[in-house]
Design a protein around this motif. Structure first.
Motif, PDB file in Angstrom:
ATOM      1  N   SER A   5       8.774   7.886  -1.651  1.00  0.00           N
ATOM      2  CA  SER A   5       7.754   8.935  -1.621  1.00  0.00           C
ATOM      3  C   SER A   5       8.234  10.187  -2.348  1.00  0.00           C
ATOM      4  N   THR A 138       0.815  -0.122   7.327  1.00  0.00           N
ATOM      5  CA  THR A 138       0.150   0.692   6.313  1.00  0.00           C
ATOM      6  C   THR A 138       0.441   0.156   4.908  1.00  0.00           C
ATOM      7  N   HIS A 140       1.235   2.146   2.508  1.00  0.00           N
ATOM      8  CA  HIS A 140       1.947   3.265   1.882  1.00  0.00           C
ATOM      9  C   HIS A 140       3.018   2.789   0.913  1.00  0.00           C
ATOM     10  N   THR A 144       2.888   3.517  -3.087  1.00  0.00           N
ATOM     11  CA  THR A 144       3.936   4.363  -3.660  1.00  0.00           C
ATOM     12  C   THR A 144       4.645   3.650  -4.797  1.00  0.00           C
TER      13      THR A 144
END
Length: 205
Positions: A5, A138, A140, A144
């Motif tokens: 991230s 998730t 994510h 990313t």
């Protein structure tokens, strides 16, 4: 995922990113190989300090019998962990025995002696449960990774870069040459990060 991230948000501050875990992939609870036969709440209440559940009582004192590996296996079995896995942790030290000659009081205010000690587990079933519920499920990690690929020019194949001369041409825009000494070849060498985030090793002439 934290490092990824940061790299996606502040690529100018990152020269290389090493991925050594599989947390990029979205993993719902159905992919969890540890499935508790009891309630979720029991998993979240799991006590990593494992003592014997049996005891010997007198009128004034209750003495817990010595804690054994069977107590550990039973505690983990109740939240879905196989015997073979828990046994390997006992052997490797992730679950270890601790001597304890002290005394404590139980819920009824009766003094309890531990008679030798207890087992403590570095493995935390509650942590695993919550990771699947709030972290792995998730997208994510996957999103990313796509963002990082876009930042790096969208290169996903190492074959195209390997056909080039190992020079600055395929170096990551924020990369640099790293020099190190190879004790086996007894000479200095170098490496850098390519656009696809793969390392490239070079000879120093």
């Amino acid at each position: 995922r934290i490092a990824m991230s940061f790299a996606a948000k502040y690529p100018q501050h990152v020269s290389a990113l090493i991925i050594e875990d599989m947390d990029i992939q979205t993993r719902p609870m159905s992919m969890n190989r540890i499935q508790s036969p009891n309630s979720r709440e029991e998993t979240l209440r799991f006590n990593r300090t494992i003592r014997s559940s049996s005891s010997l009582s007198t009128t004034t004192t209750t003495a817990k019998t010595a804690t054994t590996e069977s107590d550990v296996l039973h505690a983990f079995e109740r939240v879905g962990y196989p015997k073979e896995l828990v046994t390997s942790w006992l052997q490797s030290g992730r679950i270890r025995y601790t001597k304890d000659e002290g005394k404590e009081q139980n819920d009824d205010g009766v003094e309890v002696s531990s008679l030798g000690g207890y087992y403590y587990s570095d493995v935390n079933p509650a942590f695993r449960q919550l990771c699947y519920e709030q972290f792995f499920i998730t997208d994510h990690g996957e999103e990313t990774w796509k963002a990082l690929a876009a930042i790096c020019g969208g290169s996903s194949s190492s074959s195209s870069s390997s056909s080039k001369d190992q020079s600055y041409s395929d170096m990551h825009v924020h990369g640099r040459i790293h020099v190190y000494y190879d004790p086996f070849d007894q000479r200095w060498k170098s490496w850098y990060t390519r656009l696809n985030l793969q390392p490239a090793y070079c000879e120093l002439d």
